[in-house]
Scaffold this motif. Structure first.
Motif, PDB file in Angstrom:
ATOM      1  N   ALA A 101       1.079  -1.274   0.303  1.00 53.08           N
ATOM      2  CA  ALA A 101       0.151  -0.503   0.193  1.00 53.08           C
ATOM      3  C   ALA A 101       0.735   1.229   0.038  1.00 53.08           C
ATOM      4  CB  ALA A 101      -1.018   0.249   0.918  1.00 53.08           C
ATOM      5  N   THR A 102       0.395   2.266  -0.054  1.00 54.71           N
ATOM      6  CA  THR A 102       0.839   3.399  -0.400  1.00 54.71           C
ATOM      7  C   THR A 102       1.198   3.916   1.543  1.00 54.71           C
ATOM      8  OG1 THR A 102      -0.027   4.819  -1.733  1.00 54.71           O
ATOM      9  CG2 THR A 102       0.744   6.292  -0.757  1.00 54.71           C
ATOM     10  N   HIS A 103       0.792   3.912   1.952  1.00 50.53           N
ATOM     11  CA  HIS A 103       0.848   3.738   3.697  1.00 50.53           C
ATOM     12  C   HIS A 103       0.428   2.666   4.372  1.00 50.53           C
ATOM     13  CE1 HIS A 103       0.753   8.265   2.800  1.00 50.53           C
ATOM     14  NE2 HIS A 103      -0.360   7.939   2.220  1.00 50.53           N
ATOM     15  N   ARG A 104       1.287   2.547   5.468  1.00 53.85           N
ATOM     16  CA  ARG A 104       1.343   1.382   6.391  1.00 53.85           C
ATOM     17  C   ARG A 104      -0.052   0.549   7.066  1.00 53.85           C
ATOM     18  NH1 ARG A 104       1.317   3.064  12.089  1.00 53.85           N
ATOM     19  NH2 ARG A 104       1.652   5.460  11.402  1.00 53.85           N
ATOM     20  N   GLN A 105      -1.055   1.550   7.294  1.00 51.02           N
ATOM     21  CA  GLN A 105      -1.664   1.131   8.432  1.00 51.02           C
ATOM     22  C   GLN A 105      -2.768   0.321   7.160  1.00 51.02           C
ATOM     23  OE1 GLN A 105      -2.170   1.739  11.563  1.00 51.02           O
ATOM     24  NE2 GLN A 105      -3.823  -0.099  10.742  1.00 51.02           N
ATOM     25  N   ALA A 106      -2.531   0.583   5.817  1.00 53.74           N
ATOM     26  CA  ALA A 106      -3.762   0.241   4.778  1.00 53.74           C
ATOM     27  C   ALA A 106      -3.232  -1.250   4.646  1.00 53.74           C
ATOM     28  CB  ALA A 106      -3.963   1.081   3.472  1.00 53.74           C
ATOM     29  N   ALA A 107      -1.595  -1.372   4.890  1.00 52.11           N
ATOM     30  CA  ALA A 107      -0.666  -2.743   4.387  1.00 52.11           C
ATOM     31  C   ALA A 107      -0.983  -3.249   5.352  1.00 52.11           C
ATOM     32  CB  ALA A 107       0.681  -2.250   4.159  1.00 52.11           C
ATOM     33  N   PHE A 108      -0.909  -3.069   6.662  1.00 49.04           N
ATOM     34  CA  PHE A 108      -1.544  -3.326   8.246  1.00 49.04           C
ATOM     35  C   PHE A 108      -2.979  -4.224   8.234  1.00 49.04           C
ATOM     36  CE2 PHE A 108       1.766  -1.564  10.382  1.00 49.04           C
ATOM     37  CZ  PHE A 108       2.764  -2.999  10.331  1.00 49.04           C
ATOM     38  N   ASP A 109      -3.576  -3.332   8.070  1.00 54.67           N
ATOM     39  CA  ASP A 109      -5.472  -3.582   7.589  1.00 54.67           C
ATOM     40  C   ASP A 109      -4.944  -4.674   7.368  1.00 54.67           C
ATOM     41  OD1 ASP A 109      -5.745  -2.044  10.035  1.00 54.67           O
ATOM     42  OD2 ASP A 109      -6.384  -0.059   8.807  1.00 54.67           O
ATOM     43  N   GLY A 110      -4.820  -4.545   5.486  1.00 56.12           N
ATOM     44  CA  GLY A 110      -5.439  -5.192   4.318  1.00 56.12           C
ATOM     45  C   GLY A 110      -4.470  -6.870   4.891  1.00 56.12           C
ATOM     46  N   ALA A 111      -3.299  -6.397   5.024  1.00 58.17           N
ATOM     47  CA  ALA A 111      -2.767  -7.994   4.933  1.00 58.17           C
ATOM     48  C   ALA A 111      -3.705  -9.023   6.626  1.00 58.17           C
ATOM     49  CB  ALA A 111      -1.435  -8.192   5.900  1.00 58.17           C
ATOM     50  N   THR A 112      -3.624  -8.309   7.125  1.00 59.84           N
ATOM     51  CA  THR A 112      -4.828  -8.689   8.819  1.00 59.84           C
ATOM     52  C   THR A 112      -6.266  -9.213   8.109  1.00 59.84           C
ATOM     53  OG1 THR A 112      -3.577  -7.392  10.045  1.00 59.84           O
ATOM     54  CG2 THR A 112      -5.786  -8.374  10.566  1.00 59.84           C
ATOM     55  N   PHE A 113      -7.192  -8.387   7.662  1.00 57.48           N
ATOM     56  CA  PHE A 113      -8.400  -8.799   6.657  1.00 57.48           C
ATOM     57  C   PHE A 113      -7.806 -10.279   5.954  1.00 57.48           C
ATOM     58  CE2 PHE A 113     -11.431  -8.761   3.220  1.00 57.48           C
ATOM     59  CZ  PHE A 113     -12.136  -7.962   4.182  1.00 57.48           C
TER      60      PHE A 113
END
Length: 153
Positions: A101-113
């Motif tokens: 992702a562009t930003h870390r929170q989206a990447a964390f949330d995406g992987a966890t989801f």
């Protein structure tokens, strides 16, 4: 740049660093890569191996559906999901999810989801083979896994 999506179900192990490099290669728009690697536990020394079976075709379709939902929901730029099948020994890799992702929170949330839904909704079956022979039968989804998935709704 287009979104990169790579879904694989395979018996062979995977190289985490190579998969991360492949997802991020040539993508200056990616600001974060978050990866999760699931390993086979020894279950306090009693497990010889974990046997994973899947429904070919349906498993890939379901993981793709989950991944596409994560891409849309979190604005991911790429996602890799690799799940192994067959007999896996303690300490070996089972699953890899990498979200870009562009930003870390989206990447964390995406992987966890993706992991929360993959754990409960993808058509995989696990059987525990015990040291000394015998098995512990097919493993059911745990309540905490169902709760983790449900929190996204």
């Amino acid at each position: 740049m287009p979104v990169t999506l790579d879904i694989r179900i395979q018996a062979d192990d995977f190289d985490i660093a190579a998969e991360q490099a492949a997802l991020g290669r040539g993508r200056a728009d990616i600001g974060a890569l978050v990866s999760f690697t699931g390993l086979c536990r020894d279950e306090n020394g009693r497990l010889e191996a974990l046997e994973l079976e899947h429904y070919p075709g349906m498993a890939e379709s379901e993981i793709t559906r989950i991944a596409e939902t994560a891409i849309d929901r979190f604005g991911l730029l790429g996602l890799t999901a690799i799940h192994r099948h067959g007999r896996i020994k303690p300490g070996e890799n089972i699953v890899l999810v990498i979200a870009a992702a562009t930003h870390r929170q989206a990447a964390f949330d995406g992987a966890t989801f993706v992991m929360d839904f993959l754990k409960t909704d993808a058509p995989f079956w696990k059987k525990e083979h015990l040291k000394g022979g015998g098995d512990n039968g097919w493993v059911e989804a745990r309540e905490r896994d169902l709760s983790a998935r449900d929190h996204w709704q």
